[in-house]
Design a protein around this motif. Structure first.
Motif, mmCIF file in Angstrom:
data_model
loop_
_atom_site.group_PDB
_atom_site.id
_atom_site.type_symbol
_atom_site.label_atom_id
_atom_site.label_comp_id
_atom_site.label_asym_id
_atom_site.label_seq_id
_atom_site.Cartn_x
_atom_site.Cartn_y
_atom_site.Cartn_z
ATOM 1 N N GLY A 71 5.940 21.362 30.195
ATOM 2 C CA GLY A 71 5.115 21.010 29.041
ATOM 3 C C GLY A 71 3.929 21.929 28.809
ATOM 4 N N GLU A 72 3.259 22.342 29.898
ATOM 5 C CA GLU A 72 2.071 23.170 29.747
ATOM 6 C C GLU A 72 2.463 24.524 29.142
ATOM 7 O OE1 GLU A 72 2.577 20.986 32.055
ATOM 8 O OE2 GLU A 72 0.763 19.766 32.047
ATOM 9 N N THR A 74 12.003 19.841 21.795
ATOM 10 C CA THR A 74 11.959 20.678 23.001
ATOM 11 C C THR A 74 11.937 19.858 24.288
ATOM 12 O OG1 THR A 74 9.547 20.730 23.172
ATOM 13 C CG2 THR A 74 10.562 22.354 21.703
ATOM 14 N N ILE A 103 5.166 25.014 27.177
ATOM 15 C CA ILE A 103 5.591 24.722 25.799
ATOM 16 C C ILE A 103 4.373 24.638 24.881
ATOM 17 C CG2 ILE A 103 6.641 22.949 24.319
ATOM 18 C CD1 ILE A 103 8.549 22.313 26.666
ATOM 19 N N MET A 104 3.287 24.010 25.405
ATOM 20 C CA MET A 104 2.076 23.870 24.588
ATOM 21 C C MET A 104 1.399 25.220 24.356
ATOM 22 S SD MET A 104 0.909 20.456 26.499
ATOM 23 C CE MET A 104 -0.574 19.855 25.757
ATOM 24 N N LYS A 105 1.459 26.105 25.365
ATOM 25 C CA LYS A 105 0.818 27.421 25.208
ATOM 26 C C LYS A 105 1.437 28.201 24.053
ATOM 27 C CE LYS A 105 -0.658 28.035 29.971
ATOM 28 N NZ LYS A 105 -0.378 28.686 31.251
ATOM 29 N N ASP A 144 3.556 18.213 26.331
ATOM 30 C CA ASP A 144 3.922 18.762 25.021
ATOM 31 C C ASP A 144 4.549 17.734 24.087
ATOM 32 O OD1 ASP A 144 6.075 18.868 27.029
ATOM 33 O OD2 ASP A 144 7.283 19.518 25.325
ATOM 34 N N THR A 145 5.238 16.747 24.689
ATOM 35 C CA THR A 145 6.065 15.843 23.877
ATOM 36 C C THR A 145 5.265 15.110 22.802
ATOM 37 O OG1 THR A 145 7.529 15.593 25.755
ATOM 38 C CG2 THR A 145 7.751 13.967 24.015
ATOM 39 N N VAL A 159 3.396 26.752 21.638
ATOM 40 C CA VAL A 159 3.693 25.821 20.532
ATOM 41 C C VAL A 159 5.161 26.016 20.096
ATOM 42 C CG1 VAL A 159 2.766 24.774 18.428
ATOM 43 C CG2 VAL A 159 1.290 26.141 19.860
ATOM 44 N N SER A 167 4.654 21.261 19.426
ATOM 45 C CA SER A 167 5.092 21.616 20.780
ATOM 46 C C SER A 167 6.357 20.847 21.147
ATOM 47 C CB SER A 167 3.969 21.335 21.786
ATOM 48 O OG SER A 167 2.897 22.216 21.567
ATOM 49 N N GLY A 168 6.252 19.504 21.231
ATOM 50 C CA GLY A 168 7.407 18.676 21.568
ATOM 51 C C GLY A 168 8.407 18.553 20.434
ATOM 52 N N CYS A 170 2.598 16.212 21.412
ATOM 53 C CA CYS A 170 1.821 17.155 20.602
ATOM 54 C C CYS A 170 2.666 17.770 19.497
ATOM 55 C CB CYS A 170 1.255 18.268 21.474
ATOM 56 S SG CYS A 170 0.152 17.647 22.743
#
Ligand SMILES: CC(C)C[C@H](NC(=O)C[C@H](N)C(=O)O)C(=O)O
Length: 318
Positions: A220-221, A216, A223-225, A197-198, A227, A203-204, A200
């Motif tokens: 990570g996966e 954040t 966090i990306m889901k 995520d970082t 956003v 996200s990050g 992206c």
């Protein structure tokens, strides 16, 4: 506008023996970032300074001290964003660089792009005259031990991702500009080429002067889901305070995809929050020349900045 900076040094479990080092590291980073703001510097300079300070600190999972991938190498992600014009720069899967956040800043300022990865990021670093550091220099005893342990057939995957220490910062400067930066070695024993995520945007981290900024940490996966950083800003746009927006977004991530994490937030009025759904998150903030910091839920120490700077000069924060 009164300037404010908030930093985090990663969510998740923090082992007892690392607690003091983490507290000292986030406090030092917040003070360094605040110094930039107090001298009239821009929010984007302050968050870069704070994150660099933690990348250089081996206590954290960023720069020196990053966790290792499945092959035992460091591969780092970083992002920086300027809320004034929504410019941002990021790098992913970079090796042999001391300060990925600095490279992300150069991507933002010296290219027409927003994210450079792996080999291309390296070529760009060379062009920019960023020195290459031997990969070994970023690897600590602790990260190598962890990597080895995780390879053992009877290792517990639950234990893999405890006590890591991704880093981030958000700030608002005296002109009301906000910025965020985040930097990480990612997850321990991750697949080669895994980008979290970082790197992206949204996200990050995300920063927009119209609402605020967020950085954040966490799985990570997940966090990306959701956003996560942009979701928090959305909630603030709908009128929520930083604290309620952070809790609402973290709660959504937990119930919707079962993900845990932590966030730091500042809004355009300079109100801030440091919130987490994990057991702990190291964080520190400076506002009104007062320093606050903590690790556990509900823990909040307060000191004057002058007192904190004096302790740092005397080496008490080492
Ligand atoms: C497992 C979590 C709670 C620990 C946390 N990790 C990250 O923030 C990793 C980063 N978001 C990614 O996925 O690449 C940490 O380093 O403190």
């Amino acid at each position: 506008m009164k300037p404010v900076i908030v930093v985090h040094g990663g969510a998740g479990r923090i082992f007892k023996e690392r607690e003091e080092g983490c507290r000292a590291g986030v406090v030092r980073a917040a003070l360094r970032g605040y110094r930039v703001l107090r001298q009239g510097g821009a929010a984007v300079d302050a968050v870069e300074e704070a994150v660099r300070s933690m990348e250089d600190d081996p206590h954290f999972n960023a720069g020196c001290g990053s966790v290792l991938n499945e092959k035992g190498e460091v591969e780092m992600d970083a992002i920086i964003m300027d809320g004034k014009n929504l410019d941002s720069g990021a790098v992913s899967a970079v090796k042999c660089i001391a300060n990925p956040v600095k490279l992300a800043r150069l991507v933002m300022e010296k290219t027409k792009h927003m994210l450079l990865t792996d080999h291309g990021a390296h070529l760009f670093a060379q062009t920019m005259g960023i020195p290459e550091v031997p990969g070994e220099k970023l690897i600590t005893e602790r990260s190598r031990e962890r990597w080895k342990k995780n390879l053992e057939p009877d290792s517990n995957p639950e234990e893999f991702q405890k006590d890591l220490g991704t880093v981030g910062a958000v700030a608002i400067d005296s002109e009301g500009n906000v910025a965020c930066a985040t930097s990480t070695g990612g997850l321990s024993n991750k697949l080669i080429g895994r980008v979290g995520d970082t790197a992206c945007i949204g996200s990050g981290g995300y920063a927009d002067n119209h609402s605020g900024a967020a950085s954040t940490t966490g799985h990570g996966e997940s966090i990306m889901k959701v956003v996560l950083a942009r979701l928090i800003l959305y909630h603030m746009e709908q009128g929520m305070s930083p604290e309620i927006a952070a809790d609402t977004a973290l709660d959504y991530m937990k119930t919707r995809v079962g993900g845990l994490g932590g966030v730091i937030v500042v809004n355009k009025a300079g109100e801030w929050a440091a919130r987490f759904s994990t057991k702990q998150m190291s964080w520190a903030t400076v506002e009104d020349d007062n320093l606050h910091y903590g690790i556990y839920a509900g823990e909040k120490h307060t000191k004057s900045v002058d007192e904190a700077l004096a302790s740092e000069r005397e080496g008490l924060l080492e």
